[in-house]
Write a protein that holds these residues in place. Structure first.
Motif, short mmCIF file in Angstrom:
data_model
loop_
_atom_site.label_atom_id
_atom_site.label_comp_id
_atom_site.label_asym_id
_atom_site.label_seq_id
_atom_site.Cartn_x
_atom_site.Cartn_y
_atom_site.Cartn_z
N UNK A 55 5.42 5.62 -3.87
CA UNK A 55 4.49 6.34 -3.81
C UNK A 55 3.89 7.80 -3.60
N UNK A 56 2.93 8.34 -3.63
CA UNK A 56 3.02 9.55 -4.03
C UNK A 56 1.47 10.30 -3.28
N UNK A 57 1.26 11.42 -3.66
CA UNK A 57 -0.21 11.59 -2.89
C UNK A 57 -1.02 11.95 -3.65
N UNK A 58 -2.27 11.42 -2.59
CA UNK A 58 -3.13 11.02 -4.16
C UNK A 58 -4.60 11.98 -3.60
N UNK A 59 -4.68 12.60 -5.29
CA UNK A 59 -5.58 13.33 -5.51
C UNK A 59 -7.10 13.22 -5.19
N UNK A 60 -7.59 11.90 -5.26
CA UNK A 60 -8.43 11.65 -4.22
C UNK A 60 -8.36 11.49 -2.22
N UNK A 61 -9.54 12.05 -1.86
CA UNK A 61 -8.96 11.54 -0.47
C UNK A 61 -10.13 10.40 -0.16
N UNK A 62 -9.66 9.82 -0.35
CA UNK A 62 -10.49 8.32 -0.16
C UNK A 62 -10.10 6.70 -0.05
N UNK A 63 -10.17 6.06 0.79
CA UNK A 63 -9.21 4.84 1.08
C UNK A 63 -10.03 3.80 -0.50
N UNK A 64 -9.05 3.36 -0.82
CA UNK A 64 -10.04 2.36 -2.29
C UNK A 64 -9.13 1.61 -3.08
N UNK A 65 -8.98 0.43 -2.99
CA UNK A 65 -8.38 -0.73 -4.66
C UNK A 65 -9.08 -0.92 -5.20
N UNK A 66 -7.89 -0.59 -6.32
CA UNK A 66 -8.64 -1.01 -8.04
C UNK A 66 -7.19 -1.92 -9.13
N UNK A 67 -8.02 -2.56 -9.85
CA UNK A 67 -7.63 -3.46 -10.69
C UNK A 67 -7.21 -2.43 -12.10
N UNK A 68 -6.06 -2.04 -12.76
CA UNK A 68 -5.44 -1.50 -13.90
C UNK A 68 -5.41 -2.35 -15.07
N UNK A 69 -5.28 -2.98 -14.97
CA UNK A 69 -3.98 -4.07 -16.46
C UNK A 69 -3.45 -5.13 -15.49
N UNK A 70 -2.14 -4.64 -15.83
CA UNK A 70 -1.02 -5.93 -14.20
C UNK A 70 -0.81 -5.30 -13.13
N UNK A 71 -1.83 -4.05 -13.04
CA UNK A 71 -1.03 -3.60 -11.74
C UNK A 71 -2.85 -3.41 -10.20
N UNK A 72 -2.67 -2.96 -9.86
CA UNK A 72 -3.28 -2.71 -8.27
C UNK A 72 -3.25 -1.50 -8.10
N UNK A 73 -3.97 -0.84 -7.79
CA UNK A 73 -3.12 0.50 -6.91
C UNK A 73 -4.24 0.63 -6.08
N UNK A 74 -3.32 1.03 -5.04
CA UNK A 74 -3.79 1.82 -3.29
C UNK A 74 -4.10 2.80 -3.04
N UNK A 75 -4.93 2.74 -2.48
CA UNK A 75 -4.81 4.47 -1.60
C UNK A 75 -5.40 4.70 -0.90
N UNK A 76 -4.71 5.21 0.29
CA UNK A 76 -4.80 4.88 1.77
C UNK A 76 -4.26 6.80 2.04
N UNK A 77 -4.25 6.42 3.41
CA UNK A 77 -4.05 7.70 4.08
C UNK A 77 -2.44 7.54 5.40
N UNK A 78 -1.74 8.15 5.07
CA UNK A 78 -0.50 8.12 5.76
C UNK A 78 -1.25 8.59 7.53
N UNK A 79 -1.23 7.31 8.57
CA UNK A 79 -0.89 7.17 9.57
C UNK A 79 -0.05 7.63 10.64
N UNK A 80 1.12 7.04 10.22
CA UNK A 80 1.79 7.58 10.83
C UNK A 80 3.46 7.56 10.09
N UNK A 81 4.74 8.27 10.44
CA UNK A 81 6.06 7.64 9.68
C UNK A 81 6.86 7.36 10.81
#
Length: 128
Positions: A55-81
């Motif tokens: 998991x890494x810091x996302x340059x995009x500040x949005x919620x999204x899922x997308x498919x790239x070849x055989x991978x699924x990319x998840x963009x999310x927000x850290x709610x708690x740790x």
């Protein structure tokens, strides 16, 4: 979360389902005794069978899922740790837990994050 089935494929003994949520598309392995139905919407939960925990810091500040070849990319927000888990939010009704890798850059609460998972390692569990 709600998941609308767009496409069904068969790979060996697995049912691979591609579908849409309120934040985007993803695909994974169907884990239910009943066959999925195209154009039907299910409530689902996910499990990541062989999640690499990158998991890494996302340059995009949005919620999204997308498919790239055989991978699924998840963009999310850290709610708690917790000690070794990020609680990440994708949508109002979609909260997930992601293990923190020991050599991972630590993220702060409220920051946006991104991670990828191979589609065959995403298990989709529908529920009523």
């Amino acid at each position: 979360m709600k998941f609308g089935v767009d496409k069904i494929e068969y790979e060996n003994d697995k049912i691979i389902v591609t579908g849409t949520t309120e934040i985007g598309k993803f695909k994974g392995v169907w884990k239910y005794r009943e066959q999925p139905v195209v154009k039907y919407t299910y409530f689902i939960e996910l499990s990541y069978e062989k999640f690499e925990k990158k998991i890494s810091q996302s340059p995009a500040c949005n919620f999204s899922t997308s498919i790239c070849d055989d991978m699924v990319v998840f963009n999310c927000q850290v709610e708690d740790i917790d000690e070794d888990v990020y609680y990440v939010r994708f949508a109002t009704d979609w909260l997930d837990m992601v293990e923190i890798e020991s050599n991972c850059v630590l993220l702060d609460k409220g920051s946006f994050a991104s991670f990828t998972v191979r589609y065959e390692d995403i298990w989709i569990y529908p529920y009523d």
